[in-house]
Design a protein around this motif. Structure first.
Motif, PDB file in Angstrom:
ATOM      1  N   THR A  46      60.657 -75.723  34.179  1.00 47.98           N
ATOM      2  CA  THR A  46      59.574 -76.133  33.281  1.00 47.98           C
ATOM      3  C   THR A  46      59.986 -77.337  32.440  1.00 47.98           C
ATOM      4  O   THR A  46      59.201 -78.272  32.245  1.00 47.98           O
ATOM      5  N   GLN A  86      52.451 -73.140  33.221  1.00 45.84           N
ATOM      6  CA  GLN A  86      52.718 -71.736  33.510  1.00 45.84           C
ATOM      7  C   GLN A  86      51.697 -70.843  32.817  1.00 45.84           C
ATOM      8  O   GLN A  86      51.236 -69.858  33.356  1.00 45.84           O
ATOM      9  N   GLU A 163      54.822 -72.604  38.366  1.00 44.49           N
ATOM     10  CA  GLU A 163      54.698 -71.186  38.711  1.00 44.49           C
ATOM     11  C   GLU A 163      53.229 -70.783  38.831  1.00 44.49           C
ATOM     12  O   GLU A 163      52.777 -69.850  38.169  1.00 44.49           O
TER      13      GLU A 163
END
Ligand code: ADP
Ligand code: MG
Length: 307
Positions: A46, A86, A163
């Motif tokens: 991330t 995410q 993700e």
């Protein structure tokens, strides 16, 4: 420095205090690739994406997205990429169509094009007929597809997905990957992170992250060829601890590691070690023993790399 790659980094590094979350990461992604950024939680995926999207300043090193400098040209980058974080930000109190309209105006899609683009996106994400549904009432899989549609409302050339399939069922994951492929055939570069190693099998190329470092970069087949020298067996039997000990002591078995409820063993030869393993397990009193040759997975690659 101008770059012909869709995404490119050199020694990209980000520290938080004295902790290095992303450590001298260098890679290139070609236009139109589906690039999988793979690694366990906390490995720096991330943080890397946030730097590439112009949301976080690198501590050192550099990166370019569509030839734009991530440190200096973040605003131009934001206008030309799609980003699904995410914790993607849909408005639960808006209807499906209202979320799309909201993102269309945020991204400055010209009014005259909005109707046509909405229709395209609803079709692409298979959301036709659900336009008036409240977003909060959608299941996880539908929300994900809506979030993706919102992220591409302005036809970005590069799409960053962080993700995207977390917490949805396997069928929804499969449908979502089909969507990713549809976009890639239309020429969109897709940069997707996941900690599901099996999903990454679908990617053209993979970067594997571990502890902030890029530990491997290749196609799924290339990673397996270069990392797994030998053949693999999958072994079941109880108790697993005993099976593990038996296999570790067997000639021709180079490595054994638990893989969920099963064991994966790297062996010199399946033909020699499969029958030998089966009889050794039986002799040691391992019950319900089963030994089968398997193709190595990316999980096996990861285990082999990080030991
Ligand atoms: N803003 C922050 N401040 C301090 N530490 C952070 C921050 N963001 C991320 N980290 C740390 O950096 C590491 C990598 O995080 P992250 O990039 O989110 O990993 P991943 O996405 O692979 O799970 C983690 O140890 C995380 O706790
Ligand atoms: Mg993450």
């Amino acid at each position: 420095m101008a770059s012909s790659y869709a995404v490119e980094t050199h020694d990209l590094t980000r520290q938080f205090g004295s902790f290095t979350a992303v450590d001298h990461v260098s890679f290139q992604v070609e236009a139109g690739e589906v690039f999988g950024f793979l690694g366990p939680n906390g490995s720096g995926k991330t943080t890397t994406i946030r730097m590439l999207c112009g949301l976080l300043t690198p501590t050192s090193g550099d990166g370019h997205v569509l030839g734009l400098d991530i440190g200096r040209e973040g605003e131009q980058i934001k206008a030309r990429i799609g980003y699904m974080s995410q914790k993607f930000s849909l408005y639960p109190d808006l209807r499906v169509i209202e979320n799309l309209e909201f993102y269309a105006s945020v991204y400055g899609v010209p009014r005259v094009q909005q109707q046509g683009r909405m229709a395209e996106l609803l079709a692409l994400a298979d959301l036709r007929g659900r336009e008036r549904e409240m977003t909060s009432a959608l299941s996880g899989g539908w929300k994900q597809r809506l979030a993706l549609a919102c992220a591409i409302v302005h036809r970005p050339q590069v799409l960053f997905l962080d993700e995207p399939t977390g917490g949805v069922d396997p069928e929804a994951r499969r449908v979502f990957w089909e969507l990713i492929y549809t976009l890639a055939t239309e020429g969109v570069t897709v940069f997707v992170t996941t900690h599901y190693m099996d999903e990454a099998e679908h990617c053209n190329r993979i970067g594997m992250m571990h502890g902030g470092k890029l530990i491997a970069l290749d196609t799924p087949a290339g990673l397996k060829r270069s990392t797994i020298q030998g053949e693999m067996l999958e072994i079941e039997g109880s108790p697993q601890d005993l099976a593990l000990d038996v296999l570790k002591g067997l000639p021709g078995v180079r490595d054994v590691a638990p893989h969920g409820a099963r064991l994966h063993a790297l062996v010199d030869s399946v033909a020699a070690q499969a029958p030998a393993a089966l009889s050794a397990l039986a002799q040691a009193g391992v019950e319900d023993a089963r030994v089968e040759p398997i193709d190595p997975s990316l999980e096996d690659v990861f285990v082999a790399l990080v030991g």
